[in-house]
Design a protein around this motif. Structure first.
Motif, PDB file in Angstrom:
ATOM      1  N   GLU A 323       0.836  -1.195   0.000  1.00 52.00           N
ATOM      2  CA  GLU A 323       0.000   0.000   0.000  1.00 52.00           C
ATOM      3  C   GLU A 323       0.880   1.257   0.000  1.00 52.00           C
ATOM      4  N   LEU A 324       1.987   1.192   0.767  1.00 51.06           N
ATOM      5  CA  LEU A 324       2.841   2.370   0.910  1.00 51.06           C
ATOM      6  C   LEU A 324       3.823   2.528  -0.249  1.00 51.06           C
ATOM      7  N   GLY A 325       4.354   1.433  -0.729  1.00 54.68           N
ATOM      8  CA  GLY A 325       5.277   1.506  -1.861  1.00 54.68           C
ATOM      9  C   GLY A 325       6.688   1.931  -1.504  1.00 54.68           C
ATOM     10  N   PHE A 326       7.037   1.931  -0.224  1.00 59.56           N
ATOM     11  CA  PHE A 326       8.433   2.183   0.155  1.00 59.56           C
ATOM     12  C   PHE A 326       8.795   1.306   1.358  1.00 59.56           C
ATOM     13  N   PRO A 327      10.103   1.087   1.581  1.00 61.00           N
ATOM     14  CA  PRO A 327      10.518   0.228   2.702  1.00 61.00           C
ATOM     15  C   PRO A 327      10.216   0.862   4.059  1.00 61.00           C
ATOM     16  N   LEU A 328      10.115   0.011   5.062  1.00 63.00           N
ATOM     17  CA  LEU A 328       9.722   0.460   6.391  1.00 63.00           C
ATOM     18  C   LEU A 328      10.768   0.099   7.433  1.00 63.00           C
ATOM     19  N   VAL A 329      10.958   1.013   8.377  1.00 58.13           N
ATOM     20  CA  VAL A 329      11.723   0.652   9.568  1.00 58.13           C
ATOM     21  C   VAL A 329      10.784  -0.173  10.431  1.00 58.13           C
ATOM     22  N   VAL A 330      11.215  -1.393  10.743  1.00 59.19           N
ATOM     23  CA  VAL A 330      10.394  -2.293  11.554  1.00 59.19           C
ATOM     24  C   VAL A 330      11.264  -2.761  12.711  1.00 59.19           C
ATOM     25  N   THR A 331      10.983  -2.251  13.894  1.00 59.81           N
ATOM     26  CA  THR A 331      11.857  -2.559  15.019  1.00 59.81           C
ATOM     27  C   THR A 331      11.044  -3.054  16.208  1.00 59.81           C
ATOM     28  N   SER A 332      11.580  -4.011  16.915  1.00 59.63           N
ATOM     29  CA  SER A 332      10.876  -4.588  18.069  1.00 59.63           C
ATOM     30  C   SER A 332      10.380  -3.486  18.978  1.00 59.63           C
ATOM     31  N   ALA A 333       9.113  -3.571  19.348  1.00 54.02           N
ATOM     32  CA  ALA A 333       8.547  -2.533  20.202  1.00 54.02           C
ATOM     33  C   ALA A 333       8.961  -2.786  21.638  1.00 54.02           C
ATOM     34  N   ASN A 334       9.851  -1.951  22.102  1.00 53.74           N
ATOM     35  CA  ASN A 334      10.298  -1.981  23.489  1.00 53.74           C
ATOM     36  C   ASN A 334      11.121  -0.726  23.701  1.00 53.74           C
ATOM     37  N   LEU A 335      11.496  -0.511  24.970  1.00 55.10           N
ATOM     38  CA  LEU A 335      12.504   0.508  25.212  1.00 55.10           C
ATOM     39  C   LEU A 335      13.814  -0.253  25.154  1.00 55.10           C
ATOM     40  N   SER A 336      14.896   0.424  24.829  1.00 57.40           N
ATOM     41  CA  SER A 336      16.160  -0.267  24.593  1.00 57.40           C
ATOM     42  C   SER A 336      16.470  -1.323  25.648  1.00 57.40           C
ATOM     43  N   GLY A 337      16.756  -2.520  25.184  1.00 55.38           N
ATOM     44  CA  GLY A 337      17.172  -3.592  26.089  1.00 55.38           C
ATOM     45  C   GLY A 337      16.049  -4.453  26.622  1.00 55.38           C
ATOM     46  N   GLU A 338      14.828  -3.923  26.599  1.00 55.85           N
ATOM     47  CA  GLU A 338      13.701  -4.704  27.094  1.00 55.85           C
ATOM     48  C   GLU A 338      13.338  -5.802  26.109  1.00 55.85           C
ATOM     49  N   SER A 339      12.468  -6.716  26.563  1.00 51.15           N
ATOM     50  CA  SER A 339      11.965  -7.736  25.653  1.00 51.15           C
ATOM     51  C   SER A 339      10.862  -7.140  24.796  1.00 51.15           C
ATOM     52  N   ILE A 340      10.601  -7.794  23.682  1.00 53.55           N
ATOM     53  CA  ILE A 340       9.534  -7.351  22.789  1.00 53.55           C
ATOM     54  C   ILE A 340       8.188  -7.513  23.504  1.00 53.55           C
ATOM     55  N   CYS A 341       7.280  -6.596  23.219  1.00 52.81           N
ATOM     56  CA  CYS A 341       5.963  -6.626  23.860  1.00 52.81           C
ATOM     57  C   CYS A 341       4.992  -7.376  22.949  1.00 52.81           C
ATOM     58  N   TYR A 342       4.127  -8.210  23.520  1.00 53.12           N
ATOM     59  CA  TYR A 342       3.266  -9.008  22.646  1.00 53.12           C
ATOM     60  C   TYR A 342       1.799  -8.979  23.044  1.00 53.12           C
ATOM     61  N   ASP A 343       1.453  -8.058  23.932  1.00 54.94           N
ATOM     62  CA  ASP A 343       0.079  -8.013  24.405  1.00 54.94           C
ATOM     63  C   ASP A 343      -0.441  -6.589  24.232  1.00 54.94           C
ATOM     64  N   GLU A 344      -1.645  -6.437  23.644  1.00 50.62           N
ATOM     65  CA  GLU A 344      -2.063  -5.079  23.262  1.00 50.62           C
ATOM     66  C   GLU A 344      -2.344  -4.154  24.449  1.00 50.62           C
ATOM     67  N   LYS A 345      -2.859  -4.724  25.537  1.00 47.09           N
ATOM     68  CA  LYS A 345      -3.127  -3.865  26.709  1.00 47.09           C
ATOM     69  C   LYS A 345      -1.811  -3.348  27.277  1.00 47.09           C
ATOM     70  N   ASN A 346      -0.849  -4.276  27.386  1.00 45.51           N
ATOM     71  CA  ASN A 346       0.476  -3.928  27.867  1.00 45.51           C
ATOM     72  C   ASN A 346       1.126  -2.895  26.942  1.00 45.51           C
ATOM     73  N   ALA A 347       0.926  -3.082  25.633  1.00 49.44           N
ATOM     74  CA  ALA A 347       1.501  -2.169  24.648  1.00 49.44           C
ATOM     75  C   ALA A 347       0.974  -0.757  24.858  1.00 49.44           C
ATOM     76  N   LEU A 348      -0.321  -0.668  25.076  1.00 49.66           N
ATOM     77  CA  LEU A 348      -0.963   0.626  25.258  1.00 49.66           C
ATOM     78  C   LEU A 348      -0.367   1.365  26.463  1.00 49.66           C
ATOM     79  N   GLU A 349      -0.113   0.628  27.534  1.00 51.02           N
ATOM     80  CA  GLU A 349       0.484   1.235  28.726  1.00 51.02           C
ATOM     81  C   GLU A 349       1.945   1.602  28.507  1.00 51.02           C
ATOM     82  N   ARG A 350       2.678   0.624  27.967  1.00 55.97           N
ATOM     83  CA  ARG A 350       4.126   0.811  27.875  1.00 55.97           C
ATOM     84  C   ARG A 350       4.523   1.841  26.827  1.00 55.97           C
ATOM     85  N   PHE A 351       3.726   1.960  25.782  1.00 60.66           N
ATOM     86  CA  PHE A 351       4.182   2.784  24.658  1.00 60.66           C
ATOM     87  C   PHE A 351       3.473   4.129  24.583  1.00 60.66           C
TER      88      PHE A 351
END
Ligand code: ZN
Ligand code: ZN
Ligand code: FE
Length: 762
Positions: A323-351
């Motif tokens: 849809e966008l037609g250009f490459p994307l930066v795709v990086t694990s959602a976390n603050l540096s060093g943390e584990s990747i987040c995988y739950d939407e409620k947690n994501a909403l709080e953390r991010f």
């Protein structure tokens, strides 16, 4: 036939091995040699197991590559001895998945047929972001327990519609028993949330609105396969910069996702092995050489000639990126060093304060999994972060063993455990100094315990008392085995190569606690998996101010140079760059610390020597992530072709070889005064390290040499050492599937513990 003469091998083939008539060929050859077993296509290529007399097996191995079908191309062939099963007949299995004994199967990148489906307006799955089939789709991230069945996955709450059920029940259909089978009628749905979690839009509208936001330079947190990613446009410098600021990630490179190999090739050089890796069903991030002319924002990977690139691997990513037609930066959602987040409620709080929007869906992620990262070194892939598509990494071991749970190191933590004759390394977890990663560490341990119903007999940990993983071990009542950090590195590489006899280990990394409480990291061991002898190391030096020196690397240079010039260092004109902006107080504290040898830990770390040299060459005096300066030194050295090296003498002291870096530093300083190109100096430094290894290997006369530890993520260093050692007749082993960094520590701990126990029981 006598059982002793029987053998069984597992052979994993990668390369151009599917759709080239390889399975019928293997079948005929096995029949010809009267071997039992099976052949099947697997996610990574073709898997074969053969069983029969040692003679017939040897014949198979000899004829197999010679008589292979014309179009078949073997890039890699892994051969492993496994347990005999008494199988006399040979068969072609429809899919590898049916015979795999482990509970966890890898998530597979979207296959070409499913891709056609989602982009075909006439198809009933047109634009449906959760399309999959037996050849592709989620596995690892949705399995709740074994065996793999829809009712034991996070798809269990989605009842299939009639059309999906029909496919699922039809043996002729490619969605026959595809456990996560779904369509827009019956399957998971997309939703776009604002910062407060209010629904802005649903389904395709949500995707289009996300795309619009990304185009405008916004940061969207996207729930993907194994966790959340932050996604921004790779062309949008401001967006990337604001992602850096909000994620507190100053300079460390971001990965970029492309829609196709073709679009990726516009930005980076791709070798045929790299291409195979990118296109594999694991679809990892591969570190590639960037092209000089690039549309990608320099903010993506500052001061870095490499680009971490991957191809879209779920329908959701494909739809978004097309849809966008250009490459994307795709990086694990976390603050540096943390584990990747995988739950939407947690994501909403953390991010809060990071993401502008949240693109979520209602298929729960059962198990977090990051994107795997690989780099091609010495003509082979090297795993730098083991996760999606590869984890858990499984090895068969020779004898059945007591179950061991290994808790791993502190950085880049992962865990390992053994049962029966298997040993498994988990997916990447994170840096255990963060609370989120610690929580994840506990969760992963629990997860594997549930999945494999393991009763842990022994716990293996690092010797470092302050590692969270070591502390955590206190919760178990099981007996504990403490494994020296570098011995664990070495053992992990030995396991990968099936080595058991004594080897010479070159173990270079940032830090690991040694038996004498010094921080080791420039080590030479003569070792087996059960035991080691420290036969040499880099000459020790004080780490000025301990941990702080890792980030303020001029402290390392000051400490090193103090050993050469004593107090004069502080007044020398040519050394003033080390003290720029430094207060008189700090300077006198340093002097005092060095004079009195107080408040400083002693280290023999090679990683730190790299930092010190980078500082002396004035590449930078502070780093924002560990090994940043060492990486820059590698990139710099790569620009020179020099074959020269500095003199790196070894002297004998207390029954060990000590590698004396003082002459190296003196020569570097002289070259700097002589205005020799920095790239040449950096190259000569790399060459000297290779010469050092050769010198020591010749002195010890051990034929087999192992290279392990984080320093061997350095492609140039590894390749120069490889070349020079091979030329001198040594057999060199380096890492392929087990990370050489601390991501492989847990596996090493487990195998050391197992071998130690076996030795003791003898
Ligand atoms: Zn598919
Ligand atoms: Zn359906
Ligand atoms: Fe290490």
């Amino acid at each position: 036939m006598q059982r002793e003469n029987l053998k069984r091998l597992r052979i994993q083939l990668e390369g151009r091995v599917q759709g080239v008539g390889l399975r019928p060929y293997v079948f005929r050859l096995a029949q010809d040699l009267r071997l039992g077993g099976w052949v099947a296509n697997s996610s990574a290529g073709v898997s074969i197991e053969i069983e029969g007399s040692a003679n017939a097996i040897a014949n198979f191995l000899k004829r197999f590559p010679q008589e292979k079908p014309t179009h078949a191309l073997f890039q890699h062939m892994y051969v492993q001895d496994i347990e005999i099963q008494g199988e006399a007949h040979f068969e072609i299995l429809p899919s590898f998945l049916e015979k795999k004994s482990t509970a966890l199967l890898p998530d597979l990148a979207t296959c070409s047929k499913c891709l056609e489906d989602i982009f075909d307006p006439k198809n009933r799955r047109y634009q449906y972001p959760f399309t999959n089939c037996t050849k592709c789709g989620p596995r690892f991230s949705i399995i709740e327990e074994a065996p793999y069945d829809r009712s034991r996955t996070s798809m269990r709450n989605f009842a299939m519609c009639e059309a999906c059920q029909e496919e699922y029940d039809d043996p002729q259909d490619r969605r026959f028993h595809a456990q996560p089978n779904a369509c827009a009628e019956c399957g998971p749905q997309l939703r776009l949330w604002d910062k407060k979690g209010a629904v802005l839009s649903e389904n395709h509208r949500a995707l289009l609105q996300s795309a619009e936001a990304i185009r405008e330079g916004k940061i969207v947190a996207v729930k993907g396969l194994g966790g959340f990613h932050f996604i921004v446009s790779a062309y949008h410098g401001e967006a990337v910069a604001s992602l850096r600021a909000r994620k507190h990630r100053k300079e460390k490179a971001f990965a970029v996702m492309f829609s196709s190999l073709q679009s990726l090739k516009a930005e980076a050089e791709v070798s045929s092995l790299e291409e195979t890796l990118l296109l594999s069903a694991a679809a990892p991030i591969v570190l590639l050489k960037r092209k000089k002319i690039s549309q990608i924002s320099p903010q993506v990977a500052p001061q870095n000639p490499l680009l971490g690139a991957m191809l879209a691997y779920t329908p959701l990513h494909h739809l978004l990126i097309r849809e966008l037609g250009f490459p994307l930066v795709v990086t694990s959602a976390n603050l540096s060093g943390e584990s990747i987040c995988y739950d939407e409620k947690n994501a909403l709080e953390r991010f809060q304060g990071i993401a502008d929007l949240f693109l979520v869906h209602d298929r729960p992620i059962i198990r977090h999994v990051d994107d795997s990262v690989l780099r091609v070194i010495g003509g082979r892939e090297m795993m730098l972060r083991q996760a999606r598509g590869y984890a858990p990494l499984t090895f068969e071991i020779e004898e059945s063993c007591e179950s061991v749970l290994a808790l791993g190191g502190q950085m880049k933590n992962s865990v390992a455990f053994s049962y029966d004759k298997k040993i498994l390394l988990s997916q990447y977890i994170g840096e255990l100094q963060t609370a989120e990663a610690r929580k994840m560490h506990r969760r992963v341990l629990q997860d594997y315990a549930n999945l494999y119903q393991g009763k842990t007999k022994y716990i293996a940990t690092d010797m470092h008392p302050d590692y969270f993983s070591t502390q955590e071990a206190k919760q178990w009542e099981s007996p504990q085995v403490q494994v020296q950090h570098h011995h664990a590195h070495l053992a992990s590489c030995m396991l990968e190569h099936g080595l058991r006899k004594k080897v010479l280990g070159v173990l270079w990394d940032g830090t690991g606690l040694g038996e004498n409480h010094e921080l080791w990291g420039g080590e030479f061991f003569l070792a087996t998996r059960a035991d080691y002898e420290r036969v040499g190391h880099l000459m020790i030096f004080p780490l000025l101010g301990g941990e702080q020196a890792i980030y303020e690397i001029r402290r390392i240079a000051i400490s090193l140079l103090y050993q050469l010039f004593n107090k004069d260092l502080f007044s020398k004109d040519e050394m003033q760059f080390l003290f720029e902006g430094m207060s008189q107080t700090k300077k006198s504290i340093f002097t005092k610390m060095l004079e009195e040898r107080k408040h400083s830990q002693l280290t023999s770390s090679m990683g730190r020597l790299f930092d010190g040299v980078a500082s002396i060459l004035e590449l930078r005096q502070k780093v924002s992530f560990e090994a940043q300066a060492a990486m820059e030194l590698e990139f710099l050295a790569d620009q020179s072709q020099s074959e020269q090296s500095y003199c790196f003498p070894l002297f004998w002291q207390d029954s060990k070889w000590i590698a004396d870096w003082k002459p190296v530093l003196l020569e570097i300083l002289q070259d700097k005064r002589d205005k020799i190109e920095l790239s040449e100096i950096a190259r000569k430094f790399h060459n000297s390290l290779a010469e050092l290894v050769c010198q020591l290997a010749l002195k010890l006369g051990q034929k087999q040499v192992i290279l392990s530890g984080g320093c061997f993520q350095n492609k140039l260093l590894t390749e120069i050492i490889l070349q020079r050692l091979k030329k001198k007749g040594f057999e060199v082993f380096w890492h392929h599937r087990v990370p050489p960094n601390d991501g492989g520590i847990a596996l090493g701990q487990a195998i050391v513990a197992i071998d130690k126990m076996q030795e003791e029981s003898k």
